[in-house]
Motif scaffolding. Structure first.
Motif, PDB file in Angstrom:
ATOM      1  N   ILE A   1      88.745  10.030 -39.494  1.00  0.00           N
ATOM      2  CA  ILE A   1      88.600   8.612 -39.837  1.00  0.00           C
ATOM      3  C   ILE A   1      89.926   7.858 -39.763  1.00  0.00           C
ATOM      4  N   THR A   2      89.827   6.595 -39.322  1.00  0.00           N
ATOM      5  CA  THR A   2      90.960   5.684 -39.358  1.00  0.00           C
ATOM      6  C   THR A   2      90.459   4.311 -39.778  1.00  0.00           C
ATOM      7  N   GLY A   3      91.367   3.360 -39.928  1.00  0.00           N
ATOM      8  CA  GLY A   3      90.964   2.005 -40.300  1.00  0.00           C
ATOM      9  C   GLY A   3      90.542   1.212 -39.067  1.00  0.00           C
ATOM     10  N   CYS A   4      90.038   0.006 -39.301  1.00  0.00           N
ATOM     11  CA  CYS A   4      89.682  -0.833 -38.155  1.00  0.00           C
ATOM     12  C   CYS A   4      90.444  -2.155 -38.218  1.00  0.00           C
TER      13      CYS A   4
ATOM     14  N   VAL B   1      92.334  12.177 -41.781  1.00  0.00           N
ATOM     15  CA  VAL B   1      92.572  10.749 -42.021  1.00  0.00           C
ATOM     16  C   VAL B   1      93.858  10.315 -41.335  1.00  0.00           C
ATOM     17  N   TYR B   2      93.776   9.221 -40.581  1.00  0.00           N
ATOM     18  CA  TYR B   2      94.970   8.690 -39.914  1.00  0.00           C
ATOM     19  C   TYR B   2      95.001   7.196 -40.179  1.00  0.00           C
TER      20      TYR B   2
ATOM     21  N   VAL C   1      91.840  10.006 -33.940  1.00  0.00           N
ATOM     22  CA  VAL C   1      90.439  10.258 -34.321  1.00  0.00           C
ATOM     23  C   VAL C   1      89.687  10.807 -33.108  1.00  0.00           C
ATOM     24  N   LEU C   2      89.903  10.196 -31.957  1.00  0.00           N
ATOM     25  CA  LEU C   2      89.182  10.643 -30.763  1.00  0.00           C
ATOM     26  C   LEU C   2      89.631  12.033 -30.311  1.00  0.00           C
ATOM     27  N   ASP C   3      90.875  12.401 -30.647  1.00  0.00           N
ATOM     28  CA  ASP C   3      91.352  13.750 -30.288  1.00  0.00           C
ATOM     29  C   ASP C   3      90.472  14.846 -30.905  1.00  0.00           C
ATOM     30  N   HIS C   4      89.733  14.487 -31.961  1.00  0.00           N
ATOM     31  CA  HIS C   4      88.835  15.473 -32.584  1.00  0.00           C
ATOM     32  C   HIS C   4      87.529  15.646 -31.791  1.00  0.00           C
ATOM     33  N   LYS C   5      87.412  14.942 -30.677  1.00  0.00           N
ATOM     34  CA  LYS C   5      86.233  15.040 -29.788  1.00  0.00           C
ATOM     35  C   LYS C   5      84.924  14.801 -30.552  1.00  0.00           C
ATOM     36  N   PRO C   6      84.755  13.587 -31.075  1.00  0.00           N
ATOM     37  CA  PRO C   6      83.546  13.329 -31.878  1.00  0.00           C
ATOM     38  C   PRO C   6      82.250  13.420 -31.070  1.00  0.00           C
TER      39      PRO C   6
ATOM     40  N   ARG D   1      89.848   6.633 -22.839  1.00  0.00           N
ATOM     41  CA  ARG D   1      89.488   8.018 -23.202  1.00  0.00           C
ATOM     42  C   ARG D   1      88.144   8.408 -22.579  1.00  0.00           C
ATOM     43  N   THR D   2      87.948   8.026 -21.331  1.00  0.00           N
ATOM     44  CA  THR D   2      86.646   8.257 -20.681  1.00  0.00           C
ATOM     45  C   THR D   2      86.327   9.749 -20.533  1.00  0.00           C
ATOM     46  N   GLU D   3      87.376  10.601 -20.600  1.00  0.00           N
ATOM     47  CA  GLU D   3      87.135  12.055 -20.461  1.00  0.00           C
ATOM     48  C   GLU D   3      86.273  12.576 -21.612  1.00  0.00           C
ATOM     49  N   LEU D   4      86.185  11.785 -22.713  1.00  0.00           N
ATOM     50  CA  LEU D   4      85.430  12.254 -23.886  1.00  0.00           C
ATOM     51  C   LEU D   4      83.969  11.787 -23.882  1.00  0.00           C
TER      52      LEU D   4
END
Ligand code: ADE
Length: 415
Positions: free
Chosen positions: A71-74, A94-95, A112-117, A135-138
């Motif tokens: 999770i991160t903020g927006c 948390v970041y 957050v995306l590095d966690h491959k949701p 991050r289209t690879e995900l």
């Protein structure tokens, strides 16, 4: 893994989370079911939401349902550091910290995306947008997403129209139990809360200019009127302008409103709603604030260029000295309810986040049959959340008799 301001702040954050939890009974019922059923076992959920206590309750609900949470903020100014610390202490990834630079903000979304949701939950669509650009690879890994703001849904529908959207997204914003309450009563109360906390000034007797008469603008106008302000509405949509007038407000162009307003609140979702030509006409001491998702509704660049000096005069208040007058900007033009207060009330976020939790579950269970489109929330979900909320409030409502049901269905029956 986490990157927060100070992990030692967690105890204060935990107190806020417990308080919020006590006032979010609908989400509480969902949490109990998730705890039993563990629907998200083995699933990673990536979240970018305003990281404060109610959001932590949502994240914990999903975690108790078996999910791994990243999770991160927006928004760079809406994270509460004690709540972020408490989330990290609970084992979430948390970041986030208050006052991130724009670069740090994007780094944190990427972490957050590095966690491959498998599922993403967004507020403002930044996570979904990043997935579709850098991050289209995900993308192949994503089952779908949920988005809760008007601004985000506008972006997503544009992507859908151009065939650019690559996975299904649940439109949480358009659930009745979201926008009728969160956008109207939530923004209405919390935007005024942010203005009151940061300024400590009286609203009664002031002229409050509300830009935009969507659900947020309606709520803000209603609450400003309730506090004794004379409320002026500016709009670009003739139907909404007419509605505002018949609701009893004065309606005029911003160029006229600029001359008479004491406090300005933008709620449009559009950029440059207040710009140089308006600021030039404002009174000495005018206060500017924004309740829309992005900080571009008030043109801060033009305001800065016009200023001879800029300084913080009180927490959350920046003074722009233009020489012949001073103009005050609250919360750096970011969402005033979150930058200068605690966001929407718990009881309102109870319904918004019940919608987010159930929509994430809907994606999980249905993603194989869904197309890359923006989906409305099932009406049954809305009815269920409203019924649970009424129940929690101790309110009973009538039921149709069998004869009434027949009457409503039989077009041949007269009066
Ligand atoms: N708290 C958490 N998310 C929020 C939102 N989108 N608006 C206001 N308060 C919030």
């Amino acid at each position: 893994m986490y990157a927060v301001k100070d992990i030692n702040l967690w105890k204060d954050g935990e107190k806020k989370i417990q308080w919020a939890k006590q006032h979010m009974p609908v989400l509480g019922l969902i949490r109990e079911r998730f705890k039993e059923e563990k629907p998200f076992k083995g699933i990673t959920i990536g979240m970018a939401l305003h990281l404060e206590a109610k959001t932590a309750v949502l994240a914990e609900t999903l975690m108790e349902g078996g999910a791994k949470i990243a999770i991160t903020g927006c928004n760079p100014l809406s994270t509460q550091d004690d709540v972020a610390a408490a989330c990290a202490k609970k084992g979430m990834h948390v970041y986030a910290w208050r006052g991130e630079t724009v670069e740090e903000y994007y780094e944190n979304l990427n972490k957050v995306l590095d966690h491959k949701p498998d599922i993403v939950i967004d507020d403002g669509c930044d996570l979904i947008f990043l997935l579709h650009t850098k991050r289209t690879e995900l993308l192949d890994n994503i089952m779908g997403g949920c988005e809760e703001t008007t601004t985000g849904i506008i972006r997503l529908k544009a992507m859908e129209r151009e065939g650019a959207l690559k996975f299904p997204v649940m439109d949480v914003n358009d659930a009745y139990t979201k926008h009728l309450f969160d956008n109207r009563y939530g923004t209405g109360q919390s935007a005024l809360d942010g203005i009151l906390r940061s300024t400590n000034l009286l609203i009664a007797g002031k002229t409050v200019v509300v830009a935009g008469y969507g659900w947020c603008g309606r709520g803000v106008a209603m609450r400003a009127k309730g506090l004794g302000a004379e409320v002026v509405i500016t709009e670009v949509n003739p139907i909404r302008a007419l509605e505002a007038r018949m609701d009893g407000f004065r309606v005029m162009k911003m160029e006229k409103a600029a001359e008479i307003g004491d406090i300005f609140i933008t709620t449009t979702g559009c950029k440059d709603v207040i710009r140089k030509e308006h600021i030039l006409k404002m009174k000495d001491g005018a206060i500017l604030s924004n309740a829309g998702h992005f900080d571009n509704e008030i043109n801060k660049k033009e305001l800065s260029e016009m200023a001879k000096s800029i300084k913080e005069v009180r927490k959350c208040i920046t003074e722009y000295d233009l020489g012949d007058k001073k103009i005050y900007l609250l919360g750096e033009g970011r969402l005033v309810n979150l930058a200068c207060a605690d966001g929407h009330p718990c009881e309102v976020m109870d319904m918004s986040f019940a919608n987010q939790a159930l929509s994430a579950e809907y994606i999980l269970k249905n993603h194989e049959k869904l197309e890359p489109r923006v989906y409305r929330i099932p009406y049954e979900q809305d009815l269920m959340i409203a019924s649970l909320k009424l129940n929690a409030m101790g309110i009973e409502i009538d039921e149709l008799t069998e004869e009434q049901k027949r009457y409503l269905e039989d077009w041949k029956e007269g009066t």
